[in-house]
Enzyme design. Structure first.
Site, mmCIF file in Angstrom:
data_model
loop_
_atom_site.group_PDB
_atom_site.id
_atom_site.type_symbol
_atom_site.label_atom_id
_atom_site.label_comp_id
_atom_site.label_asym_id
_atom_site.label_seq_id
_atom_site.Cartn_x
_atom_site.Cartn_y
_atom_site.Cartn_z
ATOM 1 N N ARG A 76 -15.617 -11.716 8.296
ATOM 2 C CA ARG A 76 -16.199 -13.058 8.346
ATOM 3 C C ARG A 76 -17.699 -13.111 8.615
ATOM 4 O O ARG A 76 -18.409 -13.893 8.010
ATOM 5 C CB ARG A 76 -15.513 -13.864 9.452
ATOM 6 C CG ARG A 76 -14.215 -14.422 9.019
ATOM 7 C CD ARG A 76 -13.503 -15.084 10.174
ATOM 8 N NE ARG A 76 -12.075 -15.122 9.881
ATOM 9 C CZ ARG A 76 -11.507 -16.026 9.109
ATOM 10 N NH1 ARG A 76 -12.217 -16.962 8.554
ATOM 11 N NH2 ARG A 76 -10.200 -15.999 8.867
ATOM 12 N N LYS A 96 1.817 -10.917 -2.134
ATOM 13 C CA LYS A 96 2.662 -12.071 -1.930
ATOM 14 C C LYS A 96 2.216 -12.820 -0.670
ATOM 15 O O LYS A 96 1.560 -12.195 0.169
ATOM 16 C CB LYS A 96 4.131 -11.664 -1.851
ATOM 17 C CG LYS A 96 4.476 -10.828 -0.602
ATOM 18 C CD LYS A 96 5.895 -10.404 -0.625
ATOM 19 C CE LYS A 96 6.780 -11.368 0.110
ATOM 20 N NZ LYS A 96 6.774 -11.246 1.579
ATOM 21 N N HIS A 106 5.491 -4.415 -2.212
ATOM 22 C CA HIS A 106 5.384 -3.084 -1.611
ATOM 23 C C HIS A 106 6.704 -2.316 -1.675
ATOM 24 O O HIS A 106 6.718 -1.099 -1.554
ATOM 25 C CB HIS A 106 4.817 -3.155 -0.182
ATOM 26 C CG HIS A 106 5.800 -3.596 0.858
ATOM 27 N ND1 HIS A 106 6.093 -4.907 1.085
ATOM 28 C CD2 HIS A 106 6.546 -2.891 1.743
ATOM 29 C CE1 HIS A 106 6.980 -4.988 2.068
ATOM 30 N NE2 HIS A 106 7.271 -3.783 2.488
ATOM 31 N N LYS A 159 7.871 2.188 -2.470
ATOM 32 C CA LYS A 159 8.667 3.087 -1.622
ATOM 33 C C LYS A 159 9.253 4.199 -2.500
ATOM 34 O O LYS A 159 9.806 3.924 -3.566
ATOM 35 C CB LYS A 159 9.790 2.310 -0.924
ATOM 36 C CG LYS A 159 9.251 1.297 0.106
ATOM 37 C CD LYS A 159 10.376 0.584 0.840
ATOM 38 C CE LYS A 159 9.870 -0.582 1.655
ATOM 39 N NZ LYS A 159 9.646 -0.319 3.062
ATOM 40 N N GLU A 176 16.771 -6.540 8.928
ATOM 41 C CA GLU A 176 15.656 -6.234 9.840
ATOM 42 C C GLU A 176 16.071 -6.589 11.257
ATOM 43 O O GLU A 176 16.889 -7.485 11.470
ATOM 44 C CB GLU A 176 14.430 -7.062 9.478
ATOM 45 C CG GLU A 176 13.907 -6.823 8.083
ATOM 46 C CD GLU A 176 12.596 -7.570 7.868
ATOM 47 O OE1 GLU A 176 11.548 -6.981 8.134
ATOM 48 O OE2 GLU A 176 12.625 -8.728 7.452
ATOM 49 N N ASP A 208 10.652 -15.276 1.257
ATOM 50 C CA ASP A 208 9.947 -14.128 1.832
ATOM 51 C C ASP A 208 10.526 -12.793 1.348
ATOM 52 O O ASP A 208 9.790 -11.834 1.159
ATOM 53 C CB ASP A 208 10.038 -14.210 3.370
ATOM 54 C CG ASP A 208 9.213 -13.137 4.067
ATOM 55 O OD1 ASP A 208 8.082 -12.888 3.612
ATOM 56 O OD2 ASP A 208 9.692 -12.550 5.053
ATOM 57 N N HIS A 263 11.341 -8.839 -3.069
ATOM 58 C CA HIS A 263 11.883 -7.498 -2.818
ATOM 59 C C HIS A 263 13.328 -7.340 -3.319
ATOM 60 O O HIS A 263 13.662 -6.384 -4.007
ATOM 61 C CB HIS A 263 11.848 -7.158 -1.326
ATOM 62 C CG HIS A 263 10.505 -7.363 -0.688
ATOM 63 N ND1 HIS A 263 9.327 -7.067 -1.320
ATOM 64 C CD2 HIS A 263 10.150 -7.846 0.530
ATOM 65 C CE1 HIS A 263 8.309 -7.346 -0.516
ATOM 66 N NE2 HIS A 263 8.785 -7.826 0.615
ATOM 67 N N LYS A 275 16.631 -11.492 9.473
ATOM 68 C CA LYS A 275 15.863 -11.024 10.627
ATOM 69 C C LYS A 275 16.805 -10.995 11.832
ATOM 70 O O LYS A 275 17.815 -11.693 11.856
ATOM 71 C CB LYS A 275 14.722 -11.998 10.925
ATOM 72 C CG LYS A 275 13.744 -12.140 9.753
ATOM 73 C CD LYS A 275 12.383 -11.613 10.120
ATOM 74 C CE LYS A 275 11.394 -11.794 9.003
ATOM 75 N NZ LYS A 275 10.752 -10.544 8.576
#
Ligand code: BG6
Length: 493
Positions: A45, A145, A175, A179, A213, A232, A237, A335
């Site tokens: 910044r 994303k 991502h 992997k 997760e 999300d 994914h 989650k």
């Protein structure tokens, strides 16, 4: 061969940059994967942030790299190729000229502009790159994303980038595709006759894809509550994993052909709309519960306000083509689940005729279990005779191919891999705009149906496998979620 390039990292002091991108670039440098002369230009910044930058990222790298990876001398050498600059993305001022001066001193080398920023500034960043004359023929832009909130906003984002970059210069990151174990899916499927011949509706009973997760909100309430698990994790994914599992063999392993095959899968997904959503998709939200013996707060306590955002999703999906006719694909993510892992389970049909008497024990259907993380492994569950017993007794046994044992020295870093691919102009593991559109086209009606009051999320206790409705979704088909760690199968090794 990769030549020296300039890597401009917008959002250079952001969370992703500190946790993943800078550590990934450090690894690449340490491994000698960055050609001599490569420059990394993180933007921050203001000038004070520039002064503090190197010590800040050093500290972050020490925290986020694995034990023993951080070495003072390697870091000092890496720090010499870092050129932090204060650039305000939204204002075209003198700072952009300084950036231009720096880049123009780089003898026409390739430029990678990585936008590790909220999508709301993608458009301004691209516009200002263009107006500063920084987009050369060999420049590429990498975007993260969330690529939109729905089909419409994704379209707006993609169109605004497309005003300044051609599709072949736009690298959209997922991502998960970086992997190693995910890429290995392609090798497993298309380089091994035994699997490729057992990969369709004649042989497969169902497919399960789980990314579970243990973390909760992780301080990302602002983003997460506006998104939820479907946007999300599933839109990107999980659907990408589904594509790799279900796609036809591309006739060549080129980016174009792989993406074309993935797109066909997305376009063959049976739409879930209106009432069908209720019967095929479950949404959940965690409430307080125990994780490893410790009480953790529920989602609403963490958030501090009421919310209908889902932290768990389970879906029964179908791919309407001849390879997968009537084979359910059960997709699940959440989650604060009991255990962290990402896994694909291909469950085969049971033997047609049970030739062994009941007293021998039950034959369990064969399963191919591909664990993507935390450890990478491929397991096959077979039924075997209990050796050494006089009578014929059957039990499930696991044939275990532990990839980490086979490749001891490798280390998997998805972001490093993808950043190097972007620098090398290899788009195979990036998402085409058409894939983004097709994924949203399938997701949008589910979100719409979830706005109805009867589709509020089911509560589930933190530290469990999600709401009961998730088990019921699969149970209503006479099946159950499979987790190899919870099944009493003997390891053959
Ligand atoms: C991100 C999501 O894309 O993926 C996060 O935004 C999630 O919510 C993360 O935690 C999971 O990635 P990984 O590689 O840790 O499984």
């Amino acid at each position: 061969m990769l030549e020296a390039f300039d890597f401009v990292l917008f959002g250079g002091a952001g969370d992703l940059a500190l946790r993943k991108l800078i550590p990934g670039l450090f690894r690449a440098h340490r491994n000698g994967e960055l050609p001599e002369g490569t420059r990394i230009i993180p933007t921050v910044r203001n000038t004070q942030a520039v002064e503090e930058y190197k010590s800040k990222v050093r500290e972050a790298a020490q925290k986020h790299l694995n034990k023993n990876e951080f070495k003072d001398d390697a870091w000092d050498s890496f720090a010499t190729i870092l050129f932090p600059m204060a650039v305000d993305i939204s204002t075209l001022d003198e700072k952009w000229k300084e950036l231009a001066q720096l880049l123009n001193s780089g003898d026409n080398r390739q430029r990678v502009f990585y936008l590790s920023t909220p999508p709301s500034v993608f458009s301004a960043a691209c516009k200002h790159l263009h107006e500063s004359g920084l987009i050369t023929k060999t420049s590429r832009v990498v975007v993260e994303k969330p690529l939109g909130y729905d089909a419409k906003t994704a379209e707006e984002i993609n169109s605004s980038i497309a005003e300044y970059f051609d599709e072949h210069s736009i690298f959209r990151i997922d991502h998960y595709l970086g992997k190693e174990a995910v890429q290995n899916l392609l090798a497993l499927r298309f380089a091994n006759g035994i699997f490729e011949n057992l990969w369709d509706a004649r042989t497969v009973d169902n497919v399960q894809i789980t990314i579970s997760e243990t973390v909760g909100l992780e301080g990302r309430a602002g983003f997460y509550d506006g998104a939820g698990a479907l946007r999300d994790m599933v839109q990107n994914h999980i659907l990408q994993l589904l594509c790799l599992v279900a796609m036809e063999s591309p006739n060549k392993m080129t980016a174009e052909r792989i993406r074309a095959e993935k797109l066909k899968v997305l376009e063959s997904l049976r739409p879930l709309t209106g009432n069908t959503v209720r019967f095929n998709a479950v949404r959940g939200q965690y409430v307080t519960g125990q994780m490893d013996g410790v009480t953790v707060p529920g989602y609403l306590d963490e958030l501090g306000s009421p919310s209908n955002t889902e932290t768990f999703v389970a879906i029964r999906a179908h791919i309407d083509n001849s390879r997968w006719a009537n084979v359910p694909f059960y997709l699940r993510t959440g989650k604060r689940m009991k255990q962290r892992f990402a896994e694909i389970v291909i469950q085969y049909k049971d033997v047609a005729h049970k030739v062994f008497p009941e007293a021998a024990g039950i034959t369990t259907p064969n399963r191919l279990v591909i664990r993507l993380q935390p450890e990478e492994s491929i397991k096959i569950i077979v039924t075997s005779k209990d050796l050494g017993k006089q009578e014929m007794k059957l039990s499930p046994v696991v044939l275990n191919l532990n990839l980490a044992d086979a490749y001891k020295d490798y280390f998997s870093d998805a972001y490093k891999r993808l950043m190097l691919d972007a620098a090398a102009n290899n788009p195979s593991l990036f998402i085409h705009r058409a894939e983004v559109d097709a994924a949203w086209a399938w997701i949008d009606p589910i979100i719409e149906a979830w706005q109805r009051p009867e589709n509020k999320p089911h509560g589930y206790m933190a530290g469990t496998w999600g709401p009961i409705a998730s088990a019921q979704l699969v149970g209503s088909d006479g099946r159950s979620w499979f987790n190899i760690d919870e099944v009493g199968v003997e390891d053959s090794q």
